[in-house]
Design a protein around this motif. Structure first.
Motif, PDB file in Angstrom:
ATOM      1  N   THR A 363      79.359  31.350  78.312  1.00  0.00           N
ATOM      2  CA  THR A 363      80.589  30.572  78.420  1.00  0.00           C
ATOM      3  C   THR A 363      80.436  29.462  79.453  1.00  0.00           C
ATOM      4  O   THR A 363      80.857  28.319  79.232  1.00  0.00           O
ATOM      5  N   ALA A 364      79.818  29.777  80.587  1.00  0.00           N
ATOM      6  CA  ALA A 364      79.583  28.768  81.622  1.00  0.00           C
ATOM      7  C   ALA A 364      78.672  27.662  81.111  1.00  0.00           C
ATOM      8  O   ALA A 364      78.891  26.475  81.389  1.00  0.00           O
ATOM      9  N   LEU A 365      77.628  28.023  80.353  1.00  0.00           N
ATOM     10  CA  LEU A 365      76.735  27.021  79.768  1.00  0.00           C
ATOM     11  C   LEU A 365      77.507  26.120  78.820  1.00  0.00           C
ATOM     12  O   LEU A 365      77.336  24.890  78.831  1.00  0.00           O
ATOM     13  N   GLY A 366      78.374  26.708  78.002  1.00  0.00           N
ATOM     14  CA  GLY A 366      79.162  25.914  77.068  1.00  0.00           C
ATOM     15  C   GLY A 366      80.130  24.977  77.759  1.00  0.00           C
ATOM     16  O   GLY A 366      80.403  23.873  77.256  1.00  0.00           O
ATOM     17  N   TYR A 389      83.961  34.543  87.201  1.00  0.00           N
ATOM     18  CA  TYR A 389      82.771  33.728  86.963  1.00  0.00           C
ATOM     19  C   TYR A 389      81.824  33.728  88.154  1.00  0.00           C
ATOM     20  O   TYR A 389      82.219  34.050  89.289  1.00  0.00           O
ATOM     21  N   ASP A 390      80.588  33.338  87.879  1.00  0.00           N
ATOM     22  CA  ASP A 390      79.643  32.945  88.920  1.00  0.00           C
ATOM     23  C   ASP A 390      79.980  31.498  89.240  1.00  0.00           C
ATOM     24  O   ASP A 390      79.666  30.582  88.471  1.00  0.00           O
ATOM     25  N   TRP A 391      80.634  31.293  90.381  1.00  0.00           N
ATOM     26  CA  TRP A 391      81.200  29.964  90.652  1.00  0.00           C
ATOM     27  C   TRP A 391      80.131  28.912  90.925  1.00  0.00           C
ATOM     28  O   TRP A 391      80.366  27.719  90.737  1.00  0.00           O
ATOM     29  N   GLY A 392      78.952  29.327  91.359  1.00  0.00           N
ATOM     30  CA  GLY A 392      77.875  28.363  91.519  1.00  0.00           C
ATOM     31  C   GLY A 392      77.439  27.781  90.184  1.00  0.00           C
ATOM     32  O   GLY A 392      77.273  26.561  90.046  1.00  0.00           O
ATOM     33  N   LEU A 393      77.277  28.635  89.178  1.00  0.00           N
ATOM     34  CA  LEU A 393      76.899  28.159  87.847  1.00  0.00           C
ATOM     35  C   LEU A 393      78.013  27.322  87.229  1.00  0.00           C
ATOM     36  O   LEU A 393      77.750  26.301  86.579  1.00  0.00           O
ATOM     37  N   VAL A 436      70.275  15.488  79.516  1.00  0.00           N
ATOM     38  CA  VAL A 436      70.468  16.698  78.714  1.00  0.00           C
ATOM     39  C   VAL A 436      69.372  17.718  79.029  1.00  0.00           C
ATOM     40  O   VAL A 436      69.640  18.907  79.226  1.00  0.00           O
ATOM     41  N   LEU A 437      68.140  17.231  79.083  1.00  0.00           N
ATOM     42  CA  LEU A 437      67.023  18.114  79.431  1.00  0.00           C
ATOM     43  C   LEU A 437      67.230  18.729  80.806  1.00  0.00           C
ATOM     44  O   LEU A 437      67.015  19.939  81.004  1.00  0.00           O
ATOM     45  N   ALA A 438      67.653  17.914  81.759  1.00  0.00           N
ATOM     46  CA  ALA A 438      67.855  18.390  83.127  1.00  0.00           C
ATOM     47  C   ALA A 438      68.941  19.459  83.180  1.00  0.00           C
ATOM     48  O   ALA A 438      68.812  20.454  83.909  1.00  0.00           O
ATOM     49  N   TYR A 439      70.020  19.265  82.408  1.00  0.00           N
ATOM     50  CA  TYR A 439      71.110  20.245  82.422  1.00  0.00           C
ATOM     51  C   TYR A 439      70.627  21.614  81.950  1.00  0.00           C
ATOM     52  O   TYR A 439      70.872  22.640  82.600  1.00  0.00           O
ATOM     53  N   VAL A 440      69.945  21.648  80.826  1.00  0.00           N
ATOM     54  CA  VAL A 440      69.501  22.921  80.256  1.00  0.00           C
ATOM     55  C   VAL A 440      68.473  23.596  81.160  1.00  0.00           C
ATOM     56  O   VAL A 440      68.584  24.787  81.476  1.00  0.00           O
ATOM     57  N   VAL A 441      67.460  22.833  81.592  1.00  0.00           N
ATOM     58  CA  VAL A 441      66.403  23.411  82.422  1.00  0.00           C
ATOM     59  C   VAL A 441      66.966  23.892  83.757  1.00  0.00           C
ATOM     60  O   VAL A 441      66.654  25.000  84.223  1.00  0.00           O
ATOM     61  N   ALA A 442      67.811  23.090  84.389  1.00  0.00           N
ATOM     62  CA  ALA A 442      68.363  23.449  85.697  1.00  0.00           C
ATOM     63  C   ALA A 442      69.273  24.669  85.589  1.00  0.00           C
ATOM     64  O   ALA A 442      69.257  25.555  86.463  1.00  0.00           O
ATOM     65  N   PHE A 443      70.089  24.739  84.536  1.00  0.00           N
ATOM     66  CA  PHE A 443      70.997  25.876  84.374  1.00  0.00           C
ATOM     67  C   PHE A 443      70.209  27.180  84.278  1.00  0.00           C
ATOM     68  O   PHE A 443      70.510  28.156  84.984  1.00  0.00           O
ATOM     69  N   MET A 446      68.429  28.256  87.560  1.00  0.00           N
ATOM     70  CA  MET A 446      69.318  28.935  88.497  1.00  0.00           C
ATOM     71  C   MET A 446      69.670  30.333  87.998  1.00  0.00           C
ATOM     72  O   MET A 446      69.739  31.294  88.787  1.00  0.00           O
ATOM     73  N   LEU A 447      69.900  30.471  86.688  1.00  0.00           N
ATOM     74  CA  LEU A 447      70.253  31.771  86.133  1.00  0.00           C
ATOM     75  C   LEU A 447      69.130  32.786  86.340  1.00  0.00           C
ATOM     76  O   LEU A 447      69.375  33.941  86.704  1.00  0.00           O
ATOM     77  N   LEU A 448      67.889  32.346  86.138  1.00  0.00           N
ATOM     78  CA  LEU A 448      66.750  33.247  86.322  1.00  0.00           C
ATOM     79  C   LEU A 448      66.487  33.538  87.798  1.00  0.00           C
ATOM     80  O   LEU A 448      66.110  34.653  88.161  1.00  0.00           O
ATOM     81  N   ALA A 449      66.703  32.533  88.649  1.00  0.00           N
ATOM     82  CA  ALA A 449      66.395  32.697  90.072  1.00  0.00           C
ATOM     83  C   ALA A 449      67.448  33.533  90.801  1.00  0.00           C
ATOM     84  O   ALA A 449      67.119  34.375  91.643  1.00  0.00           O
ATOM     85  N   LEU A 450      68.721  33.304  90.480  1.00  0.00           N
ATOM     86  CA  LEU A 450      69.807  33.954  91.222  1.00  0.00           C
ATOM     87  C   LEU A 450      70.578  34.977  90.407  1.00  0.00           C
ATOM     88  O   LEU A 450      71.419  35.695  90.975  1.00  0.00           O
ATOM     89  N   GLN A 451      70.326  35.026  89.098  1.00  0.00           N
ATOM     90  CA  GLN A 451      71.017  35.943  88.195  1.00  0.00           C
ATOM     91  C   GLN A 451      72.506  35.578  88.087  1.00  0.00           C
ATOM     92  O   GLN A 451      73.060  34.818  88.875  1.00  0.00           O
ATOM     93  N   TRP A 452      73.135  36.124  87.058  1.00  0.00           N
ATOM     94  CA  TRP A 452      74.578  35.939  86.871  1.00  0.00           C
ATOM     95  C   TRP A 452      75.312  36.838  87.859  1.00  0.00           C
ATOM     96  O   TRP A 452      75.252  38.056  87.786  1.00  0.00           O
ATOM     97  N   SER A 453      76.000  36.224  88.829  1.00  0.00           N
ATOM     98  CA  SER A 453      76.625  36.993  89.917  1.00  0.00           C
ATOM     99  C   SER A 453      78.063  36.536  90.126  1.00  0.00           C
ATOM    100  O   SER A 453      78.328  35.624  90.925  1.00  0.00           O
ATOM    101  N   PRO A 454      79.029  37.123  89.414  1.00  0.00           N
ATOM    102  CA  PRO A 454      80.439  36.759  89.621  1.00  0.00           C
ATOM    103  C   PRO A 454      80.866  37.033  91.060  1.00  0.00           C
ATOM    104  O   PRO A 454      80.517  38.063  91.634  1.00  0.00           O
TER     105      PRO A 454
END
Length: 472
Positions: A363-366, A389-393, A436-443, A446-454
């Protein structure tokens, strides 16, 4: 014979939007009116009441009206204030007449629509409006301090490195100034550094850098300021710096390479403008006022200082006015912009958020992709109302996502006034594809590095639990 302007040279001025000729404008108006009529007809014929909410199929009809308002904002860039105000009036009347089952927040002192207006006015609208107006004066103090002019002279003369460094400066400036101001300052430096030969791809990179810089700071973007006011910890927002830094590197490198192929940095000529240390001091004072007042607003003295952090900003401005005259002539334009944003925030506060998809990283990605087309202010408000939500994401998604199209963010709309060629939407997408590339790669980085953390907001009992439920 008409002059043929090279495609890579940008011009300034209030040129007509090349993507919106008169015939296209009439077509957009027809499509919008047809959509409104179709929605009203379908709503009258096919709506029903489910759990106290009027729905059209499986979609609450309030969301249908809200989407129409956002569609109108996206289509009619010259009449956004009128669309927002009209939409706010329609949705307010609809809520009062046809949505008796609206779930008013439990923390409201008074029930019903009037109580909701008082609650939102005290906790969100007054604070956000005051901060937006105050930050517009803050941006002018910084611009007139002479710091931006001197920064352009410090850029490295190596073509790619110099172009990337300028974007990095915009990223840093946007972390404590509004991203609109940061983008405009970056445009001024770019015109000087590249002798007016600025590519559309580099303009897209400027927009992306300003939005990325504001995404990890509660002072750098309206969306993050809203999160701050709603009880999200600044440290939770700060997590977005991971994604923002990755996005800067990707957009910065590609944008610098594109720009250097057309025009490299040339040394600035003329006398160096001296730095006005008093104006710099006023900038620091205003930032300190914002931070200090927000601490009082949320700290142990909140009962006395419940008016909100906006007063700290304005107290600092009034003190600074004794030393340097603020740019008061900026306020009428800033007030129109603030009224537009506040209208959308009010509309979002009336949405039945329990009908939204559950808070999750998809949902955050969308939200980021939706932000490229619709304004991110109401999207942020919806996420805050829903919570969990994970407010950072989320800060990165709604803050950076609008960079993918020139009209997807306020910074893009603002800078396109000085670089009208950027308003060629297809050209912006073609040359600005690294965004567009930067948005997907950066998202996903961060998700892999910090995990989804509400993270819990202020007064919430646990992450993902709305404050109203925590008090039950």
């Amino acid at each position: 014979m008409d002059e043929v302007r090279p495609s890579h040279i940008e011009t300034r001025g209030d040129a007509r939007d090349p993507d919106v000729p008169e015939a296209a404008g009439r077509a957009k108006a027809f499509v919008f009116v047809a959509a409104v009529v179709a929605a009203l007809v379908l709503g009258a014929l096919g709506s029903q009441v489910a759990d106290g909410i009027v729905v059209l199929g499986a979609v609450p009809f309030a969301f249908v009206l809200f989407v129409l308002v956002l569609l109108g904002v996206a289509l009619f860039h010259g009449h956004t204030l009128q669309v927002a105000l009209g939409g706010a009036l329609v949705i307010t009347v609809y809520t009062a007449v046809f949505a008796p089952g609206f779930a008013w927040p439990a923390e409201q002192a008074h029930p019903g629509l009037w109580g909701h207006l008082l609650h939102e006015g005290e906790h969100t609208l007054l604070n956000l409006g005051g901060l937006l107006l105050g930050f517009s004066l803050l941006a002018k103090f910084f611009e007139h301090s002479g710091v931006p002019d001197n920064l352009s002279r410090l850029l490295p003369r190596r073509p790619i490195l110099g172009a990337f460094t300028l974007l990095a400066l915009v990223w840093v400036i946007s972390s404590f100034l509004d991203n609109i101001a940061a983008a405009m300052i970056g445009g001024v430096m770019a015109r000087s550094a590249f002798r007016e030969r600025v590519t559309v791809g580099y303009v897209a990179a400027l927009v992306a850098a300003s939005n990325a810089g504001g995404a990890w700071s509660v002072l750098g973007d309206t969306t993050t300021t809203m999160m701050w006011l709603d009880g999200v910890s600044p440290l939770a927002v700060l997590r977005a710096i991971v994604a923002s830094a990755v996005a800067l590197v990707i957009c910065g490198v590609f944008g610098a390479v594109q720009q250097s192929r057309v025009q490299a940095i040339e040394p600035a000529t003329g006398e160096t403008k001296p730095i006005d240390r008093v104006q710099v001091m006023i900038v620091v004072l205003i930032l300190a006022g914002a931070i200090g007042a927000n601490f009082l607003f949320t700290g142990p003295w909140a009962g006395f200082f419940a008016g909100g952090p906006w007063y700290g900003v304005w107290a600092a401005i009034l003190v600074g006015a004794l030393l340097r005259r603020p740019a008061w002539d900026e306020l009428p334009g800033a007030a129109k912009g603030a009224l537009f944003l506040l209208s959308l925030v009010w509309c979002a506060s009336l949405m039945p958020v329990r009908a939204l998809p559950p808070a999750s990283w998809p949902t955050a990605l969308g939200l980021g992709f939706v932000s490229a087309v619709f304004d991110n202010i109401p999207l942020t408000k919806l996420a805050l109302e829903q919570s969990g939500y994970d407010w950072g994401l989320v800060a990165f998604s709604v803050g950076f996502g609008g960079s993918m199209i020139w009209f997807g963010s306020s910074a893009g709309v603002a800078i396109s006034k000085d670089f009208p060629e950027a308003r060629h939407t297809l050209r912006y997408l073609k040359e600005g594809w690294p965004v567009v590339l930067a948005y997907v790669v950066a998202f996903f980085t961060m998700l892999l590095a910090l995990q989804w953390s509400p993270q819990a907001k202020r007064d919430e009992a646990a992450p993902g639990v709305p404050a109203a439920q925590a008090r039950e």
